[in-house]
Motif scaffolding. Structure first.
Motif, PDB file in Angstrom:
ATOM      1  N   ASP A 106      -0.789  -7.650  -9.702  1.00 22.49           N
ATOM      2  CA  ASP A 106      -1.046  -7.071 -11.019  1.00 22.49           C
ATOM      3  C   ASP A 106      -1.384  -5.591 -10.838  1.00 22.49           C
ATOM      4  O   ASP A 106      -2.456  -5.253 -10.333  1.00 22.49           O
ATOM      5  CB  ASP A 106      -2.206  -7.822 -11.698  1.00 22.49           C
ATOM      6  N   GLU A 107      -0.464  -4.741 -11.242  1.00 26.16           N
ATOM      7  CA  GLU A 107      -0.618  -3.283 -11.140  1.00 26.16           C
ATOM      8  C   GLU A 107      -1.112  -2.871  -9.745  1.00 26.16           C
ATOM      9  O   GLU A 107      -2.194  -2.279  -9.614  1.00 26.16           O
ATOM     10  CB  GLU A 107      -1.608  -2.768 -12.196  1.00 26.16           C
ATOM     11  N   PRO A 108      -0.353  -3.157  -8.698  1.00 22.27           N
ATOM     12  CA  PRO A 108      -0.873  -2.908  -7.349  1.00 22.27           C
ATOM     13  C   PRO A 108      -1.100  -1.445  -6.998  1.00 22.27           C
ATOM     14  O   PRO A 108      -1.879  -1.144  -6.101  1.00 22.27           O
ATOM     15  CB  PRO A 108       0.211  -3.516  -6.438  1.00 22.27           C
ATOM     16  N   THR A 109      -0.422  -0.530  -7.711  1.00 25.17           N
ATOM     17  CA  THR A 109      -0.575   0.889  -7.339  1.00 25.17           C
ATOM     18  C   THR A 109      -1.374   1.684  -8.361  1.00 25.17           C
ATOM     19  O   THR A 109      -1.517   2.897  -8.214  1.00 25.17           O
ATOM     20  CB  THR A 109       0.810   1.557  -7.157  1.00 25.17           C
ATOM     21  N   SER A 110      -1.934   0.999  -9.380  1.00 23.98           N
ATOM     22  CA  SER A 110      -2.659   1.770 -10.399  1.00 23.98           C
ATOM     23  C   SER A 110      -3.922   2.373  -9.788  1.00 23.98           C
ATOM     24  O   SER A 110      -4.636   1.733  -9.028  1.00 23.98           O
ATOM     25  CB  SER A 110      -3.005   0.895 -11.603  1.00 23.98           C
ATOM     26  N   GLY A 111      -4.150   3.627 -10.126  1.00 23.85           N
ATOM     27  CA  GLY A 111      -5.346   4.317  -9.657  1.00 23.85           C
ATOM     28  C   GLY A 111      -5.270   4.800  -8.213  1.00 23.85           C
ATOM     29  O   GLY A 111      -6.281   5.251  -7.669  1.00 23.85           O
ATOM     30  N   LEU A 112      -4.096   4.703  -7.604  1.00 30.95           N
ATOM     31  CA  LEU A 112      -3.985   5.142  -6.207  1.00 30.95           C
ATOM     32  C   LEU A 112      -3.240   6.476  -6.115  1.00 30.95           C
ATOM     33  O   LEU A 112      -2.388   6.785  -6.949  1.00 30.95           O
ATOM     34  CB  LEU A 112      -3.219   4.102  -5.384  1.00 30.95           C
ATOM     35  N   ASP A 113      -3.564   7.243  -5.065  1.00 31.60           N
ATOM     36  CA  ASP A 113      -2.835   8.497  -4.851  1.00 31.60           C
ATOM     37  C   ASP A 113      -1.422   8.163  -4.356  1.00 31.60           C
ATOM     38  O   ASP A 113      -1.155   7.017  -3.966  1.00 31.60           O
ATOM     39  CB  ASP A 113      -3.602   9.400  -3.870  1.00 31.60           C
ATOM     40  N   PRO A 114      -0.496   9.137  -4.369  1.00 33.12           N
ATOM     41  CA  PRO A 114       0.906   8.827  -4.022  1.00 33.12           C
ATOM     42  C   PRO A 114       1.081   8.216  -2.639  1.00 33.12           C
ATOM     43  O   PRO A 114       1.925   7.336  -2.448  1.00 33.12           O
ATOM     44  CB  PRO A 114       1.598  10.190  -4.108  1.00 33.12           C
ATOM     45  N   ILE A 115       0.274   8.664  -1.670  1.00 31.29           N
ATOM     46  CA  ILE A 115       0.434   8.126  -0.314  1.00 31.29           C
ATOM     47  C   ILE A 115      -0.046   6.675  -0.262  1.00 31.29           C
ATOM     48  O   ILE A 115       0.646   5.799   0.275  1.00 31.29           O
ATOM     49  CB  ILE A 115      -0.310   9.002   0.728  1.00 31.29           C
ATOM     50  N   ALA A 116      -1.215   6.426  -0.858  1.00 34.97           N
ATOM     51  CA  ALA A 116      -1.737   5.049  -0.885  1.00 34.97           C
ATOM     52  C   ALA A 116      -0.766   4.134  -1.637  1.00 34.97           C
ATOM     53  O   ALA A 116      -0.543   2.983  -1.243  1.00 34.97           O
ATOM     54  CB  ALA A 116      -3.113   5.020  -1.527  1.00 34.97           C
ATOM     55  N   SER A 117      -0.158   4.656  -2.721  1.00 35.46           N
ATOM     56  CA  SER A 117       0.832   3.871  -3.468  1.00 35.46           C
ATOM     57  C   SER A 117       2.020   3.531  -2.583  1.00 35.46           C
ATOM     58  O   SER A 117       2.523   2.406  -2.588  1.00 35.46           O
ATOM     59  CB  SER A 117       1.361   4.655  -4.676  1.00 35.46           C
ATOM     60  N   GLY A 118       2.472   4.537  -1.823  1.00 36.42           N
ATOM     61  CA  GLY A 118       3.600   4.324  -0.917  1.00 36.42           C
ATOM     62  C   GLY A 118       3.286   3.263   0.133  1.00 36.42           C
ATOM     63  O   GLY A 118       4.139   2.449   0.485  1.00 36.42           O
ATOM     64  N   VAL A 119       2.023   3.264   0.606  1.00 37.33           N
ATOM     65  CA  VAL A 119       1.612   2.277   1.616  1.00 37.33           C
ATOM     66  C   VAL A 119       1.665   0.867   1.015  1.00 37.33           C
ATOM     67  O   VAL A 119       2.181  -0.074   1.633  1.00 37.33           O
ATOM     68  CB  VAL A 119       0.181   2.597   2.137  1.00 37.33           C
ATOM     69  N   ILE A 120       1.158   0.738  -0.213  1.00 37.31           N
ATOM     70  CA  ILE A 120       1.162  -0.580  -0.866  1.00 37.31           C
ATOM     71  C   ILE A 120       2.605  -1.030  -1.122  1.00 37.31           C
ATOM     72  O   ILE A 120       2.958  -2.187  -0.882  1.00 37.31           O
ATOM     73  CB  ILE A 120       0.360  -0.532  -2.198  1.00 37.31           C
ATOM     74  N   ASP A 121       3.442  -0.106  -1.572  1.00 44.53           N
ATOM     75  CA  ASP A 121       4.859  -0.442  -1.803  1.00 44.53           C
ATOM     76  C   ASP A 121       5.505  -0.965  -0.520  1.00 44.53           C
ATOM     77  O   ASP A 121       6.224  -1.960  -0.530  1.00 44.53           O
ATOM     78  CB  ASP A 121       5.640   0.799  -2.263  1.00 44.53           C
ATOM     79  N   LYS A 122       5.225  -0.286   0.581  1.00 44.12           N
ATOM     80  CA  LYS A 122       5.821  -0.677   1.860  1.00 44.12           C
ATOM     81  C   LYS A 122       5.316  -2.070   2.274  1.00 44.12           C
ATOM     82  O   LYS A 122       6.095  -2.899   2.759  1.00 44.12           O
ATOM     83  CB  LYS A 122       5.490   0.360   2.933  1.00 44.12           C
ATOM     84  N   LEU A 123       4.026  -2.317   2.043  1.00 41.60           N
ATOM     85  CA  LEU A 123       3.474  -3.630   2.394  1.00 41.60           C
ATOM     86  C   LEU A 123       4.133  -4.742   1.577  1.00 41.60           C
ATOM     87  O   LEU A 123       4.447  -5.811   2.103  1.00 41.60           O
ATOM     88  CB  LEU A 123       1.958  -3.649   2.149  1.00 41.60           C
ATOM     89  N   ILE A 124       4.342  -4.478   0.286  1.00 42.32           N
ATOM     90  CA  ILE A 124       4.973  -5.490  -0.571  1.00 42.32           C
ATOM     91  C   ILE A 124       6.380  -5.806  -0.050  1.00 42.32           C
ATOM     92  O   ILE A 124       6.761  -6.970   0.095  1.00 42.32           O
ATOM     93  CB  ILE A 124       5.033  -5.004  -2.047  1.00 42.32           C
ATOM     94  N   VAL A 125       7.125  -4.755   0.268  1.00 43.70           N
ATOM     95  CA  VAL A 125       8.501  -4.947   0.752  1.00 43.70           C
ATOM     96  C   VAL A 125       8.500  -5.639   2.124  1.00 43.70           C
ATOM     97  O   VAL A 125       9.267  -6.570   2.359  1.00 43.70           O
ATOM     98  CB  VAL A 125       9.246  -3.591   0.812  1.00 43.70           C
ATOM     99  N   ASP A 126       7.603  -5.194   3.015  1.00 42.25           N
ATOM    100  CA  ASP A 126       7.537  -5.793   4.363  1.00 42.25           C
ATOM    101  C   ASP A 126       7.211  -7.285   4.285  1.00 42.25           C
ATOM    102  O   ASP A 126       7.841  -8.101   4.967  1.00 42.25           O
ATOM    103  CB  ASP A 126       6.455  -5.101   5.214  1.00 42.25           C
ATOM    104  N   LEU A 127       6.219  -7.634   3.472  1.00 42.13           N
ATOM    105  CA  LEU A 127       5.824  -9.042   3.371  1.00 42.13           C
ATOM    106  C   LEU A 127       6.970  -9.873   2.815  1.00 42.13           C
ATOM    107  O   LEU A 127       7.198 -11.010   3.213  1.00 42.13           O
ATOM    108  CB  LEU A 127       4.601  -9.203   2.467  1.00 42.13           C
ATOM    109  N   ASN A 128       7.691  -9.270   1.888  1.00 41.11           N
ATOM    110  CA  ASN A 128       8.825  -9.969   1.289  1.00 41.11           C
ATOM    111  C   ASN A 128       9.955 -10.156   2.302  1.00 41.11           C
ATOM    112  O   ASN A 128      10.474 -11.266   2.477  1.00 41.11           O
ATOM    113  CB  ASN A 128       9.295  -9.181   0.061  1.00 41.11           C
TER     114      ASN A 128
END
Lengths: 261, 114
Positions: A162-184
């Motif tokens: 649920d809104e995994p990147t809300s409130g995060l800076d661009p780098i932290a958002s990129g890290v979360i995006d990468k984790l989501i893709v990697d886990l998938n």
């Protein structure tokens, strides 16, 4: 994997789902996009059994979540992981105990096995070594990653974000995006992400679904959505204030509204 | 899940696991392995050829086995692992930690010196 059929839901006069039907494919990343009040978070909550719709069905592995008894739902939820918007860590527990919580709740694993699992999960989210810290000592990005480690600790088949990147800076958002893709990609986890972060959605999605005031207005691959001629879709992905999507919830004339009240 | 244990007179143990090793079944695997980590056991071969799926708790149980084996200085070998199970070890960067073997019987015979 998950099939939503003819879902209808209202909170008072606000419609969060108007005959919504869609399919979330196994081992794919599907992003539910939509503005505030579009119904995406409500749909996500109903998919994990936190609230029932007015009508329609949500089939998970052949079982209708909307009709399951509490005990059956509890069992089914072991196959689901959820990363809440605010991460929902227990502030009084350290990181180790936060991640261990689902294991202690749902399994009879020994403390030594639990300890190893937590090390593995923290390594997966790049945070090994924070076990003894308290949630208040972590940054926003780290908190999300700990929330993700806890969400995957039972090796779920599906992870809801649920809104995994809300409130995060661009780098932290990129890290979360990468984790989501990697886990998938690596674990074959089916991922369902609620977001209004267009850049993030296009980075991670195999499929996008766009909701607009409870109506499903578009679904397709990122490429198909980018090329959609639908003015509502165009307005949403370009973030334009002018277009068919109104800023206010009501069509009622403002002057008439305040004078009559 | 089914676990069978075979022990020879030279102190080598073959533990054959069949089925899925998950959060519910891995405590049984742990209990089956636990009695054999002692100085008179020279090696433990875990035959995983009948395991189609192993989750994090299974991996953690194997790590615990490895830790126990190293304490009593015995060999701990994972044998006959399917590709899908091996992927989980690779994913968690644990593929270089264990001793793997394609064939449990050959490894069992190798340790016993047959």
């Amino acid at each position: 994997m998950i099939r939503v059929e003819s879902l209808n839901n209202k909170f008072g006069h606000i419609t969060t789902a108007n005959d919504v039907s869609c399919h979330f494919e196994e081992k794919k990343v599907t992003v539910l996009l939509g503005g505030s009040g579009s119904g995406k978070s409500t749909l996500l909550k109903q998919m994990v059994g936190l609230g029932r719709p007015d009508s329609g069905s949500i089939m998970f592995d052949g079982r209708d979540i909307t009709k399951l008894a509490r005990k059956e739902l509890y069992e089914l939820r072991k196959k689901m992981g959820m990363l809440f918007q605010g991460s929902a860590l227990f502030n009084s527990l350290n990181i180790y105990e936060n991640i261990a919580f689902p294991l202690r709740e749902h399994t009879n694993l020994s403390d030594s096995v639990i300890k190893t699992i937590i090390k593995i999960k923290l390594e997966m989210v790049g945070l090994r070594g924070v076990e003894n810290m308290m949630p208040s000592q972590l940054s926003g990005g780290m908190t999300k990653r700990v929330g993700l480690a806890r969400a995957i600790v039972l090796d779920p088949k599906v992870v809801f974000y649920d809104e995994p990147t809300s409130g995060l800076d661009p780098i932290a958002s990129g890290v979360i995006d990468k984790l989501i893709v990697d886990l998938n990609k690596k674990l074959g986890v089916t991922s369902i992400v609620v977001s209004h972060d267009i850049d993030s959605a296009f980075r991670i999605a195999d499929k996008l679904i766009i909701l607009f005031y409870g109506n499903l207005i578009a679904e397709g691959t990122p490429e198909e959505i980018k090329n959609s001629p639908d003015p509502k879709v165009r307005q949403f992905i370009t973030g334009s204030p002018d277009g068919p999507i109104p800023f206010t919830l009501t069509d009622k004339d403002f002057i008439e509204d305040i004078l009559i009240d | 899940m089914k676990i069978t244990v075979e022990r020879d007179d030279k102190g080598v143990v073959l533990v054959k696991i069949e089925g899925e090793v998950d959060m519910h079944t891995s405590p049984d695997v742990r209990n089956a392995l636990l009695p054999y980590f002692k100085p008179d056991i020279s090696g433990i071969v875990v035959d995983l050829s009948g395991v189609k799926y192993m989750d994090s708790s299974g991996i953690a149980t194997m790590i615990e086995g490895l830790q126990w084996a190293s304490k009593v200085k015995s060999r701990f070998v994972l044998a006959g692992m399917k590709e899908a199970v091996m992927d989980v070890f690779v994913l968690t960067n644990l593929n270089n930690v264990f001793e793997f073997s394609p064939d449990s019987e050959a490894t069992f015979n190798d340790i016993t010196g047959r």
